[in-house]
Write a protein that holds these residues in place. Structure first.
Motif, PDB file in Angstrom:
ATOM      1  N   ASP A 138       0.403 -67.962  47.911  1.00 47.34           N
ATOM      2  CA  ASP A 138       0.317 -66.589  48.422  1.00 47.34           C
ATOM      3  C   ASP A 138       0.574 -66.544  49.940  1.00 47.34           C
ATOM      4  N   ARG A 179       8.202 -62.657  60.930  1.00 49.39           N
ATOM      5  CA  ARG A 179       8.837 -62.688  59.619  1.00 49.39           C
ATOM      6  C   ARG A 179      10.079 -63.574  59.621  1.00 49.39           C
ATOM      7  N   ARG A 191       3.625 -64.465  51.788  1.00 44.04           N
ATOM      8  CA  ARG A 191       3.356 -63.475  52.844  1.00 44.04           C
ATOM      9  C   ARG A 191       4.104 -63.801  54.129  1.00 44.04           C
TER      10      ARG A 191
END
Length: 427
Positions: free
Chosen positions: A163, A383, A167
């Motif tokens: 996870d 990101r 993310r």
């Protein structure tokens, strides 16, 4: 008639007999009459002065009264004496100016100069890349540290790790691949965060290494046509300017085509880059046909013997069919003039958009035939992992990455450095 013998009333011996010894004058007498009396004068010698002896029978001539002594003047010491003012002459000739000798100023030792502050050391590209990806690395690294510290690597921990990786925009495929590598031989065992980071860096590098390819200009294709595509604000025009700066610096002749005719600012921005780099800019008025600008630019680049032609295009969203159709028209016009062109179609991606970049790659590849990627704005996003997801899914070459506004902030992509920066490891 007897003649009265005048006497000085101040004389202390005026009433004394002639044979009596004379008194000396006191202070007042000294002050008024001078020094003390020297005594009776010696009688005159008759032989010495002829004609002065009175004849016999003549009465002695009375002596003339003694002259009154002039009052003595007290001597004033020289240091306090004041000379009487002399009356100046009516007109004095100007005194000649005497040359004033130059007296060298005394040498005053200069104050010790403060030690200059050390000049800031310019960061290398690795430092800027690591700094730009610090947010991604911090988010990923902190999550890993919190997860595996004091916990065994059981099924629940591995699921939580997956996870965290998703993310961080590494993508589901990459996340599953990394978790499998971490779990191998370590199930139900303790693991250090640094070991997990090392495994992440190794897997990311393995995914990126095949797509990390430099942009090669084919010297046989003159001009080598590069078509720049991407959505609004991705940094196409700036990337064109940076590439032009680098190529002109290598001695290549570069022509720029201002194909973003929707925005007057884009045309002006390209002209500024042309003036700054020495590249020729082909531009038309705002609203002109973009395909027509590309057509004219290719003809002029051929005539000038240019090495490279870069064609800017208007930013467009991948879901706007009419705008994507116009881009398709630009490609068709270029291919009519040169069947092998465009020789490179570079999709400029903004790293801050995250997962939306995946759909951009799909749409632009379908319409314009994207041949390579440029990832920009890696210096201000958490990101940066999206590049890994794109590489894993589309396998498109990643030519360049940008970490700043300067021309040198656009550099060839290196898989190992990017992977270690993503994981928060030293070079």
């Amino acid at each position: 008639m007897s003649q009265e013998d005048p006497k000085d009333p101040r004389d202390p011996n005026r009433d004394r007999p002639a044979d009596a010894p004379k008194k000396k004058r006191g202070f007042w007498g000294w002050l008024a009459g001078g020094a003390e009396d020297p005594g009776p004068a010696a009688p005159a010698d008759p032989a010495a002065v002829p004609g002065d002896t009175p004849a016999p029978g003549d009465a002695a001539a009375p002596e003339p009264p003694p002259a009154e002594a002039a009052p003595a003047v007290m001597e004033v010491p020289a240091e306090i004496a004041v000379a009487p003012e002399a009356e100046p002459p009516a007109e004095l000739p100007p005194a000649p100016e005497a040359p004033v000798p130059e007296v060298p100023a005394p040498e005053v030792p200069a104050p010790a100069a403060a030690e200059p502050a050390p000049a800031p050391v310019a960061k290398g590209f690795w430092s800027r890349l690591a700094s730009g990806l610090a947010r991604t690395a911090s988010s990923l690294g902190q999550g890993i540290t919190d997860l595996v510290t004091k916990r065994k690597l059981d099924a629940e921990t591995l699921e939580d790790l997956e996870d965290i990786l998703i993310r961080a925009d590494l993508g589901t495929e990459t996340a599953a691949r990394i978790v499998a590598a971490v779990a191998k031989g370590r199930h139900d065992k303790m693991i250090e965060p640094s070991e997990v980071k090392g495994l992440i860096a190794a897997e990311v590098e393995a995914i990126l290494a095949p797509v990390a390819r430099p942009l090669v200009v084919d010297a046989a294709a003159r001009p080598f046509v590069v078509l720049m595509v991407g959505v609004n604000g991705s940094g196409k025009t700036t990337t064109i300017g940076k590439l032009a700066s680098q190529w002109v610096g290598e001695g290549r002749k570069v022509v720029l085509a201002a194909g973003d005719t929707f925005r007057a600012a884009a045309i002006e921005q390209l002209k500024v880059w042309g003036a700054r780099t020495g590249a020729t800019v082909i531009a038309r008025e705002q609203g002109a046909d973009a395909a027509g600008v590309a057509h004219d630019a290719l003809n002029e680049a051929r005539a000038a013997g240019a090495d490279i032609l870069m064609v800017d295009t208007a930013g467009r969203l991948q879901n706007r069919a009419e705008l994507m159709a116009e881009l398709e028209k630009v490609v068709r016009v270029i291919r009519k003039l040169e069947p092998t062109a465009p020789h490179a179609v570079l999709l400029v991606l903004d790293a801050t958009v995250g997962q939306n970049a995946l759909s951009q790659v799909e749409a632009f590849t379908r319409i314009a035939g994207v041949t390579g990627l440029v990832m920009t704005k890696l210096d201000g996003t958490a990101r940066g992992g999206i590049l890994v997801a794109i590489a894993a899914r589309h396998k498109l070459p990643v030519h360049l990455i940008g970490v700043g506004e300067a021309a040198e902030d656009l550099q060839p992509f290196t898989a190992a450095e990017f992977a270690r920066a993503i994981a928060g490891l030293e070079r």
